[in-house]
Design a protein around this motif. Structure first.
Motif, PDB file in Angstrom:
ATOM      1  N   ASP A  39      -5.663   4.784  13.618  1.00  0.00           N
ATOM      2  CA  ASP A  39      -4.305   4.115  14.339  1.00  0.00           C
ATOM      3  C   ASP A  39      -4.356   4.630  15.629  1.00  0.00           C
ATOM      4  N   ARG A  40      -4.192   3.500  16.423  1.00  0.00           N
ATOM      5  CA  ARG A  40      -4.377   3.509  17.912  1.00  0.00           C
ATOM      6  C   ARG A  40      -3.248   4.490  18.541  1.00  0.00           C
ATOM      7  N   ARG A  41      -2.201   4.638  17.791  1.00  0.00           N
ATOM      8  CA  ARG A  41      -1.020   5.350  18.154  1.00  0.00           C
ATOM      9  C   ARG A  41      -1.403   6.949  18.133  1.00  0.00           C
ATOM     10  N   THR A  42      -2.118   7.078  16.990  1.00  0.00           N
ATOM     11  CA  THR A  42      -2.413   8.648  16.932  1.00  0.00           C
ATOM     12  C   THR A  42      -3.797   9.129  17.182  1.00  0.00           C
ATOM     13  N   VAL A  43      -4.602   8.164  17.473  1.00  0.00           N
ATOM     14  CA  VAL A  43      -5.986   8.674  17.561  1.00  0.00           C
ATOM     15  C   VAL A  43      -6.108   9.698  18.872  1.00  0.00           C
ATOM     16  N   GLU A  44      -6.822  10.528  18.533  1.00  0.00           N
ATOM     17  CA  GLU A  44      -7.452  11.614  19.755  1.00  0.00           C
ATOM     18  C   GLU A  44      -8.415  10.757  20.972  1.00  0.00           C
ATOM     19  N   ARG A  45      -7.990  10.856  22.078  1.00  0.00           N
ATOM     20  CA  ARG A  45      -8.517  10.178  23.082  1.00  0.00           C
ATOM     21  C   ARG A  45      -9.844  10.730  23.574  1.00  0.00           C
ATOM     22  N   ASP A  46     -10.552   9.980  24.212  1.00  0.00           N
ATOM     23  CA  ASP A  46     -11.969  10.345  24.950  1.00  0.00           C
ATOM     24  C   ASP A  46     -12.816  11.159  24.117  1.00  0.00           C
ATOM     25  N   CYS A  47     -12.966  10.677  22.827  1.00  0.00           N
ATOM     26  CA  CYS A  47     -13.977  11.383  21.861  1.00  0.00           C
ATOM     27  C   CYS A  47     -14.337  10.367  20.841  1.00  0.00           C
ATOM     28  N   ALA A  48     -15.273  10.728  19.965  1.00  0.00           N
ATOM     29  CA  ALA A  48     -15.519  10.084  18.754  1.00  0.00           C
ATOM     30  C   ALA A  48     -14.745  10.156  17.749  1.00  0.00           C
ATOM     31  N   ILE A  49     -14.425   8.846  17.102  1.00  0.00           N
ATOM     32  CA  ILE A  49     -13.488   8.638  16.099  1.00  0.00           C
ATOM     33  C   ILE A  49     -14.043   8.803  14.548  1.00  0.00           C
ATOM     34  N   VAL A  50     -15.364   8.060  14.652  1.00  0.00           N
ATOM     35  CA  VAL A  50     -16.301   8.086  13.293  1.00  0.00           C
ATOM     36  C   VAL A  50     -17.577   8.258  13.921  1.00  0.00           C
ATOM     37  N   TRP A  51     -18.354   9.083  12.954  1.00  0.00           N
ATOM     38  CA  TRP A  51     -19.795   9.435  13.244  1.00  0.00           C
ATOM     39  C   TRP A  51     -20.590   9.778  12.012  1.00  0.00           C
ATOM     40  N   GLY A  52     -21.812   9.595  12.158  1.00  0.00           N
ATOM     41  CA  GLY A  52     -22.643   9.778  10.940  1.00  0.00           C
ATOM     42  C   GLY A  52     -23.662   8.718  10.953  1.00  0.00           C
ATOM     43  N   PRO A  53     -24.484   8.718   9.860  1.00  0.00           N
ATOM     44  CA  PRO A  53     -24.651   9.472   8.739  1.00  0.00           C
ATOM     45  C   PRO A  53     -25.668  10.588   8.831  1.00  0.00           C
ATOM     46  N   TYR A  54     -26.463  10.507   9.870  1.00  0.00           N
ATOM     47  CA  TYR A  54     -27.412  11.466  10.300  1.00  0.00           C
ATOM     48  C   TYR A  54     -28.543  11.216   9.198  1.00  0.00           C
ATOM     49  N   LEU A  55     -29.204  10.075   9.092  1.00  0.00           N
ATOM     50  CA  LEU A  55     -30.303   9.841   8.568  1.00  0.00           C
ATOM     51  C   LEU A  55     -31.653  10.089   9.378  1.00  0.00           C
ATOM     52  N   GLU A  56     -32.905  10.305   8.827  1.00  0.00           N
ATOM     53  CA  GLU A  56     -34.039  10.540   9.269  1.00  0.00           C
ATOM     54  C   GLU A  56     -34.879   9.162   9.037  1.00  0.00           C
ATOM     55  N   LEU A  57     -35.239   8.657  10.131  1.00  0.00           N
ATOM     56  CA  LEU A  57     -35.987   7.351  10.254  1.00  0.00           C
ATOM     57  C   LEU A  57     -37.453   7.671  10.849  1.00  0.00           C
ATOM     58  N   ASP A  58     -38.231   6.645  10.226  1.00  0.00           N
ATOM     59  CA  ASP A  58     -39.421   6.384  10.523  1.00  0.00           C
ATOM     60  C   ASP A  58     -39.680   5.664  11.808  1.00  0.00           C
ATOM     61  N   PRO A  59     -40.793   5.450  12.795  1.00  0.00           N
ATOM     62  CA  PRO A  59     -40.517   4.710  13.799  1.00  0.00           C
ATOM     63  C   PRO A  59     -40.515   3.025  13.315  1.00  0.00           C
ATOM     64  N   GLY A  60     -39.925   2.389  14.185  1.00  0.00           N
ATOM     65  CA  GLY A  60     -39.853   0.903  14.016  1.00  0.00           C
ATOM     66  C   GLY A  60     -38.876   0.286  14.812  1.00  0.00           C
ATOM     67  N   ASP A  61     -38.242  -0.927  14.776  1.00  0.00           N
ATOM     68  CA  ASP A  61     -37.345  -1.379  15.137  1.00  0.00           C
ATOM     69  C   ASP A  61     -36.230  -1.614  14.036  1.00  0.00           C
ATOM     70  N   TYR A  62     -34.934  -1.258  14.371  1.00  0.00           N
ATOM     71  CA  TYR A  62     -33.731  -1.321  13.563  1.00  0.00           C
ATOM     72  C   TYR A  62     -32.754  -2.108  13.885  1.00  0.00           C
ATOM     73  N   ILE A  63     -31.764  -2.526  12.898  1.00  0.00           N
ATOM     74  CA  ILE A  63     -30.433  -2.935  13.571  1.00  0.00           C
ATOM     75  C   ILE A  63     -29.516  -2.134  12.728  1.00  0.00           C
ATOM     76  N   PHE A  64     -28.533  -1.662  13.207  1.00  0.00           N
ATOM     77  CA  PHE A  64     -27.160  -1.383  12.417  1.00  0.00           C
ATOM     78  C   PHE A  64     -26.083  -2.261  12.508  1.00  0.00           C
ATOM     79  N   ASP A  65     -25.407  -2.822  11.532  1.00  0.00           N
ATOM     80  CA  ASP A  65     -24.179  -3.505  11.493  1.00  0.00           C
ATOM     81  C   ASP A  65     -23.020  -2.634  11.118  1.00  0.00           C
ATOM     82  N   PHE A  66     -22.229  -2.414  12.132  1.00  0.00           N
ATOM     83  CA  PHE A  66     -21.040  -1.735  11.914  1.00  0.00           C
ATOM     84  C   PHE A  66     -19.964  -2.766  10.987  1.00  0.00           C
ATOM     85  N   TYR A  67     -19.365  -2.361   9.681  1.00  0.00           N
ATOM     86  CA  TYR A  67     -18.588  -3.069   9.093  1.00  0.00           C
ATOM     87  C   TYR A  67     -16.947  -2.811   9.480  1.00  0.00           C
TER      88      TYR A  67
END
Length: 495
Positions: free
Chosen positions: A359-387
């Protein structure tokens, strides 16, 4: 586009079910007024919620369970033929959407989730008020583009549909009661048709005709005794005649000679095509890979029509070779759906089974709201779609989406101020690189309230799809199998 309860009660066919009643609205998979465990609701409205829920059975059962006897549940979902205007996911306007709906598929989920004879369907229909049917499909539709279903909770009868067994049944299968089963349809082979006259459409440019030569040679070989007419662009007539594969070559320009100078409009040429191609044929084949000329094939007077595409989209095709819809994209060697449970959320947010909410009214400012998932990836070209589902699309807030590698270096980012395609491309150069996707506030700017449904991680690979020459040859081979070797397929209804 968010709608309120009052907008549905103002007028229209649904007003009769909810006038004078207190209507509870479902938001973010729960009642907006917080009455989580109530079971006496006079009316419940779920507007564009069901299509985003992973467990639709549980959602429908929960909403239905909160109704009082004699009360109504209204479920409204986007219409696949009006809103998405496509037959398969993803939705071009709501990438987090899990399912596409038609009236039949919505009704099927209701019947799957709820006990028979605990409810009655009081209304089911398409909602297309002020819908602009002339709008280009490249833009999000304007006007109503939904399916609405209204059901009433009733007192179950004393009898039940369960355990209805025929005492004279000879086997467990015979004991099942199929009284409510729909009529079946089987697929059978028809007799081999006699092909005396064949029409081939090859309405492409010069290079495309050359690439179609192997397919044309196959048609001539397989139907050696037939009279073959070949329709090509005027720029290809001389070459087509020199090939000697057709008995007659007809000139027809479905496309401009230089498509970069004039926009193609194949449907607009239909009248000229019908004036040119007036004969009757036993078999008509459209060898173009792109499906834009199927409208011309449909107009040909022939009992057998063959083309590239699906029967679902082109029901007039007797012989259809399905087309890979991703043929113009890079091949995916990894395609992984990552749920919201794999991500962390700052303390001001809220979690549900299906999403993370900020909620924009209660969110903490100047920082990350959502973060993750810390997966290990092999070399290559990727795309990440945010839902992401933005809740205040027309506000003045901003968000920053980014991708970071090895818990530090930002390699791709975008600023969000309204609806868009939230996908970020990035490249990984070394093995076991740690991948992180983040949603951040921006210093000095208001945020945006949103629901985050996870995302989709795609690793691109080398293209490995069929070439148009291969498609054309495969279509001719399928025609040969269906017409000359085995016979054509027909649908036969049985009682």
């Amino acid at each position: 586009m968010r709608k309120t309860v009052s907008s549905f009660l103002a007028d229209g066919p649904l007003k009769q079910f909810f006038a004078g009643r207190q209507v509870h609205q479902i938001e973010n998979d729960r009642l907006a007024d917080g009455s989580e465990h109530a079971s006496d609701a006079e009316a419940i409205l779920s507007y564009r919620q069901l299509q985003d829920v992973a467990d639709y059975r549980q959602a429908l059962q929960t909403w239905f369970g909160r109704l009082a006897l004699g009360s109504h549940l209204m479920v409204i979902v986007p219409h696949a033929f009006l809103y998405e205007r496509r037959l398969a996911l993803p939705s071009p306007w709501r990438p987090q959407q899990r399912r596409l709906y038609t009236p039949a598929s919505l009704m099927a989920e209701i019947e799957e989730a709820l006990i028979p004879n605990t409810y009655r369907i009081r209304w089911l229909g398409d909602m297309d008020r002020q819908y602009d049917y002339g709008q280009d499909a490249a833009f999000e539709p304007q006007g109503d583009s939904d399916i609405a279903l209204v059901l009433e909770r009733i007192v179950p009868p004393a009898w039940s549909l369960e355990h209805q067994v025929n005492p004279r049944a000879a086997s467990p299968l015979d004991a099942l009661d199929f009284a409510f089963e729909p009529e079946r349809t089987r697929i059978e082979m028809d007799g081999k048709p006699l092909v005396r006259r064949v029409l081939i459409l090859k309405l492409d440019h010069l290079g495309d005709l050359i690439m179609g030569l192997p397919a044309l040679e196959r048609v001539r070989h397989y139907f050696a005794d037939a009279t073959i007419d070949l329709v090509v662009g005027s720029w290809n007539v001389a070459m087509a005649q020199d090939l000697g594969l057709a008995d007659r070559v007809l000139a027809f320009d479905a496309f401009p000679r230089n498509s970069s100078e004039e926009e193609p409009n194949v449907p607009a040429t239909l009248g000229r095509f019908q004036a040119l191609v007036t004969d009757d044929y036993d078999l008509a084949i459209d060898l173009r890979t792109d499906v834009d000329t199927r409208v011309l094939l449909q107009a040909v007077k022939a009992p057998l029509k063959a083309g590239i595409g699906t029967r679902a989209r082109f029901p007039f095709l007797n012989i259809a070779l399905p087309l890979d819809s991703t043929r113009n994209e890079a091949e995916r060697v990894r395609d992984e759906r990552i749920g919201p449970h794999s991500f962390s959320l700052q303390g001001s947010g809220r979690r549900s089974h299906f999403a993370l909410y900020s909620d924009r009214r209660t969110v903490e400012r100047d920082c990350a709201i959502v973060w993750g998932p810390y997966l290990e990836l092999d070399p290559g070209d990727y795309i990440f779609d945010f839902y992401i589902d933005l809740e205040d699309e027309r506000g003045d807030g901003l968000l920053r989406l980014d991708v970071a590698l090895d818990r530090g270096k930002t390699v791709s980012e975008m600023i969000v101020s309204g609806p868009a395609n939230f996908h970020l491309p990035f490249r990984v150069d070394k093995p076991k690189t740690v991948f992180e996707a983040r949603i951040n506030t921006i210093e000095g700017h208001a945020g945006i309230s949103f629901g985050f449904h996870g995302g989709r991680l795609i690793k691109k690979g080398p293209g490995n799809v069929l070439h148009q020459t291969e498609y054309a040859c495969l279509l001719v081979e399928l025609v040969k199998l269906r017409v000359r070797d085995f016979g054509t397929l027909v649908d036969v209804g049985t009682a």
